[in-house]
Design an enzyme around this catalytic site. Sequence first.
Site, PDB file in Angstrom:
ATOM      1  N   GLY A  46       0.850  -1.186   0.000  1.00  0.00           N
ATOM      2  CA  GLY A  46       0.000   0.000   0.000  1.00  0.00           C
ATOM      3  C   GLY A  46       0.885   1.235   0.000  1.00  0.00           C
ATOM      4  O   GLY A  46       2.073   1.154   0.347  1.00  0.00           O
ATOM      5  N   GLN A  51       3.040   9.938   1.515  1.00  0.00           N
ATOM      6  CA  GLN A  51       4.323   9.245   1.749  1.00  0.00           C
ATOM      7  C   GLN A  51       5.354   9.582   0.669  1.00  0.00           C
ATOM      8  O   GLN A  51       6.541   9.323   0.843  1.00  0.00           O
ATOM      9  CB  GLN A  51       4.108   7.731   1.826  1.00  0.00           C
ATOM     10  CG  GLN A  51       3.276   7.309   3.034  1.00  0.00           C
ATOM     11  CD  GLN A  51       3.106   5.811   3.089  1.00  0.00           C
ATOM     12  OE1 GLN A  51       2.174   5.279   2.495  1.00  0.00           O
ATOM     13  NE2 GLN A  51       4.006   5.130   3.769  1.00  0.00           N
ATOM     14  N   CYS A  94       5.187  -0.130   7.950  1.00  0.00           N
ATOM     15  CA  CYS A  94       4.939   1.101   7.187  1.00  0.00           C
ATOM     16  C   CYS A  94       6.242   1.510   6.518  1.00  0.00           C
ATOM     17  O   CYS A  94       7.289   1.546   7.173  1.00  0.00           O
ATOM     18  CB  CYS A  94       4.453   2.206   8.125  1.00  0.00           C
ATOM     19  SG  CYS A  94       4.096   3.755   7.275  1.00  0.00           S
ATOM     20  N   LEU A  95       6.156   1.834   5.236  1.00  0.00           N
ATOM     21  CA  LEU A  95       7.368   2.230   4.498  1.00  0.00           C
ATOM     22  C   LEU A  95       7.923   3.552   5.034  1.00  0.00           C
ATOM     23  O   LEU A  95       9.093   3.848   4.821  1.00  0.00           O
ATOM     24  CB  LEU A  95       7.043   2.344   3.000  1.00  0.00           C
ATOM     25  CG  LEU A  95       6.556   1.038   2.355  1.00  0.00           C
ATOM     26  CD1 LEU A  95       6.049   1.291   0.941  1.00  0.00           C
ATOM     27  CD2 LEU A  95       7.653  -0.015   2.361  1.00  0.00           C
ATOM     28  N   HIS A 136      -5.105   1.447   7.096  1.00  0.00           N
ATOM     29  CA  HIS A 136      -3.765   1.984   7.391  1.00  0.00           C
ATOM     30  C   HIS A 136      -3.467   3.157   6.442  1.00  0.00           C
ATOM     31  O   HIS A 136      -2.986   4.210   6.877  1.00  0.00           O
ATOM     32  CB  HIS A 136      -2.746   0.852   7.219  1.00  0.00           C
ATOM     33  CG  HIS A 136      -1.315   1.261   7.310  1.00  0.00           C
ATOM     34  ND1 HIS A 136      -0.463   0.801   8.301  1.00  0.00           N
ATOM     35  CD2 HIS A 136      -0.548   2.056   6.520  1.00  0.00           C
ATOM     36  CE1 HIS A 136       0.743   1.311   8.121  1.00  0.00           C
ATOM     37  NE2 HIS A 136       0.717   2.079   7.033  1.00  0.00           N
ATOM     38  N   GLU A 137      -3.766   2.967   5.152  1.00  0.00           N
ATOM     39  CA  GLU A 137      -3.468   4.023   4.162  1.00  0.00           C
ATOM     40  C   GLU A 137      -4.357   5.239   4.390  1.00  0.00           C
ATOM     41  O   GLU A 137      -3.905   6.380   4.250  1.00  0.00           O
ATOM     42  CB  GLU A 137      -3.644   3.496   2.733  1.00  0.00           C
ATOM     43  CG  GLU A 137      -2.745   2.320   2.364  1.00  0.00           C
ATOM     44  CD  GLU A 137      -1.293   2.516   2.729  1.00  0.00           C
ATOM     45  OE1 GLU A 137      -0.804   3.663   2.703  1.00  0.00           O
ATOM     46  OE2 GLU A 137      -0.632   1.522   3.075  1.00  0.00           O
ATOM     47  N   HIS A 140      -3.090   7.571   6.919  1.00  0.00           N
ATOM     48  CA  HIS A 140      -2.073   8.504   6.402  1.00  0.00           C
ATOM     49  C   HIS A 140      -2.723   9.784   5.874  1.00  0.00           C
ATOM     50  O   HIS A 140      -2.149  10.871   5.982  1.00  0.00           O
ATOM     51  CB  HIS A 140      -1.305   7.861   5.234  1.00  0.00           C
ATOM     52  CG  HIS A 140      -0.194   6.940   5.644  1.00  0.00           C
ATOM     53  ND1 HIS A 140       0.901   7.362   6.368  1.00  0.00           N
ATOM     54  CD2 HIS A 140       0.024   5.625   5.388  1.00  0.00           C
ATOM     55  CE1 HIS A 140       1.730   6.340   6.554  1.00  0.00           C
ATOM     56  NE2 HIS A 140       1.216   5.269   5.979  1.00  0.00           N
TER      57      HIS A 140
HETATM   58  O1  K1U Z   1       3.794   2.334   4.198  1.00  0.00           O
HETATM   59  C1  K1U Z   1       2.717   1.869   3.913  1.00  0.00           C
HETATM   60  O2  K1U Z   1       1.683   2.457   4.170  1.00  0.00           O
HETATM   61  C2  K1U Z   1       2.693   0.532   3.216  1.00  0.00           C
HETATM   62  C3  K1U Z   1       2.576  -0.643   4.154  1.00  0.00           C
HETATM   63  C4  K1U Z   1       1.145  -1.156   4.119  1.00  0.00           C
HETATM   64  C5  K1U Z   1       0.717  -2.068   5.214  1.00  0.00           C
HETATM   65  C6  K1U Z   1       1.345  -3.268   5.455  1.00  0.00           C
HETATM   66  C7  K1U Z   1       0.903  -4.105   6.458  1.00  0.00           C
HETATM   67  C8  K1U Z   1      -0.179  -3.755   7.219  1.00  0.00           C
HETATM   68  C9  K1U Z   1      -0.784  -2.552   6.999  1.00  0.00           C
HETATM   69  C10 K1U Z   1      -0.354  -1.714   5.993  1.00  0.00           C
HETATM   70  C11 K1U Z   1       3.533  -1.717   3.659  1.00  0.00           C
HETATM   71  O3  K1U Z   1       3.421  -2.191   2.575  1.00  0.00           O
HETATM   72  S1  K1U Z   1       4.804  -2.218   4.728  1.00  0.00           S
HETATM   73  C12 K1U Z   1       5.603  -3.520   3.822  1.00  0.00           C
HETATM   74  C13 K1U Z   1       4.845  -4.797   3.853  1.00  0.00           C
HETATM   75  O4  K1U Z   1       4.029  -4.998   4.732  1.00  0.00           O
HETATM   76  C14 K1U Z   1       5.064  -5.834   2.818  1.00  0.00           C
HETATM   77  C15 K1U Z   1       6.017  -5.688   1.840  1.00  0.00           C
HETATM   78  C16 K1U Z   1       6.207  -6.679   0.880  1.00  0.00           C
HETATM   79  C17 K1U Z   1       5.421  -7.813   0.897  1.00  0.00           C
HETATM   80  C18 K1U Z   1       4.473  -7.990   1.865  1.00  0.00           C
HETATM   81  C19 K1U Z   1       4.284  -6.982   2.833  1.00  0.00           C
HETATM   82 ZN    ZN Z   2       2.115   3.414   6.159  1.00  0.00          ZN
END
Ligand code: K1U
Ligand code: ZN
Length: 189
Positions: A46, A51, A94-95, A136-137, A140
Amino acid sequence: MAILPIITLPDPRLRKVSDPVERVDAEIRRLLDDMLETMYEAPGIGLAAIQVAVPKRIVVVDIGKSEEERSPLFLINPEIVWASEELSSYNEGCLSVPDYFDDVKRPAMVKVRHLDREGATQEFDAVGLLATVVQHEMEHLEGGLFIDNLSRLKRERVVKKFAKAARFDGIVAQRRADNRAHEAEEAEA
Ligand code: K1U
Ligand code: ZN
């Protein structure tokens, strides 16, 4: 398409409330494509526009397990029009808060209304991981971060760690700049 830099804690722009999109045009579609490419490259499942330092109410999501199973969602001006009372817990990341994961409880099911890439209104029901990521998004878009749902002690610990890392990065960058200036002066002499 372009890969955009992702801003991280403690960048104050992450705390801004994003503005609604007035018109879905070519510029917005380009931003959606750039955000999707940025999310795949990160990698993430996401990404909210804030971001990548764009304060617009835009989200991309793809919870597909592999490149072959890609099914991106483009959410413009998303709204949760219904949320279940039942909650579910997920170990979120979260990235913008790299390498930190913690459990967050959110409604297990939500109904989301949004504009699509063509500017048409759409609705869909989300459950499981999709419901978690969409919420979650959308947090943000209000200037929130998933760590805001943790205890004060945990949140302050994370914020302090990232503030310290940013100060350290600043010192290293300054030292490198000083060294380059010094080398340039010596080369001139
Ligand atoms: O930063 C963000 O908002 C993105 C975030 C989204 C998210 C992940 C897990 C739970 C809630 C919201 C991410 O993508 S973090 C990275 C991640 O979870 C992931 C990356 C690669 C493959 C699988 C998962
Ligand atoms: Zn996030």
